[in-house]
Scaffold this motif. Sequence first.
Motif, PDB file in Angstrom:
ATOM      1  N   HIS A 125      62.529  75.051 -55.715  1.00  7.35           N
ATOM      2  CA  HIS A 125      63.966  75.087 -55.994  1.00  7.35           C
ATOM      3  C   HIS A 125      64.244  74.896 -57.484  1.00  7.35           C
TER       4      HIS A 125
ATOM      5  N   GLN B 122      67.877  69.302 -46.223  1.00  2.00           N
ATOM      6  CA  GLN B 122      67.788  70.604 -46.880  1.00  2.00           C
ATOM      7  C   GLN B 122      67.319  70.468 -48.324  1.00  2.00           C
ATOM      8  N   PHE B 123      67.808  69.431 -49.003  1.00  2.00           N
ATOM      9  CA  PHE B 123      67.501  69.259 -50.423  1.00  2.00           C
ATOM     10  C   PHE B 123      67.055  67.845 -50.781  1.00  2.00           C
TER      11      PHE B 123
ATOM     12  N   ARG C  47      59.924  71.838 -48.794  1.00  2.00           N
ATOM     13  CA  ARG C  47      59.957  72.627 -47.562  1.00  2.00           C
ATOM     14  C   ARG C  47      59.459  74.060 -47.773  1.00  2.00           C
TER      15      ARG C  47
ATOM     16  N   GLU D 263      68.622  67.124 -40.484  1.00  2.00           N
ATOM     17  CA  GLU D 263      68.404  68.513 -40.885  1.00  2.00           C
ATOM     18  C   GLU D 263      69.305  68.898 -42.052  1.00  2.00           C
ATOM     19  N   PHE D 264      70.566  68.520 -41.979  1.00  2.00           N
ATOM     20  CA  PHE D 264      71.534  68.832 -43.036  1.00  2.00           C
ATOM     21  C   PHE D 264      71.154  68.128 -44.335  1.00  2.00           C
TER      22      PHE D 264
ATOM     23  N   ASN E  47      72.336  73.653 -53.724  1.00  2.00           N
ATOM     24  CA  ASN E  47      73.077  72.563 -53.080  1.00  2.00           C
ATOM     25  C   ASN E  47      74.513  72.564 -53.610  1.00  2.00           C
TER      26      ASN E  47
END
Length: 189
Positions: free
Chosen positions: A167, A37-38, A163, A33-34, A138
């Motif tokens: 970005h 993120q990117f 997601r 999950e961490f 990030n």
Amino acid sequence: MYAIPLGEDGAELRPLEPWHAEEFLAHMERGREFIGQFIPFGATATDLASTRELLQKHADATATGTRAYHGIWLDGTLVGGVLALNFDAENGNGEVGCWLEPAAAGRGLVTRAMRHLIDWAVEERGIHRVEWIAASENTPSVNVARRLGFTKEGVLRESFPWRGKRHDMEIWSVLAPEWRGARSGHRER
């Protein structure tokens, strides 16, 4: 096989290869999950077969000289990594990237590992321009680029769909003469 010590805390930089699939999958499960993120690559390593396939893909690209994939181990546990990708040795351009699971964040592991990778890219592979591309949000990645002496060149606005969101991506670079000039200061830290 080799292991490069990254300091007094038991951290090492080692090649990350297909036979590390079980260890890499466990690492992804701890940090998916961490990391996700990117960074999308972890989304494809969901079971042992897909993890082996991902690592084999990187190993094949490493064999062609267009990529290098290294893990960061802390006290014998894989916790992250650094990679060189999109290497074009003929024209002297390449990109570097990183990832880390949350339990290992804040220790300077990526910064220390990246110094070795960039030294290798510049001195061994003859790369003149090293790029760092990171989502503007990030912050840890952007901070590593800044600590390593990269220069922010610009922002590709909403260029990376991930997601369900677009970005902004920041482009950072360091040139070989700049890297060499700052290298002695890097080693002292």
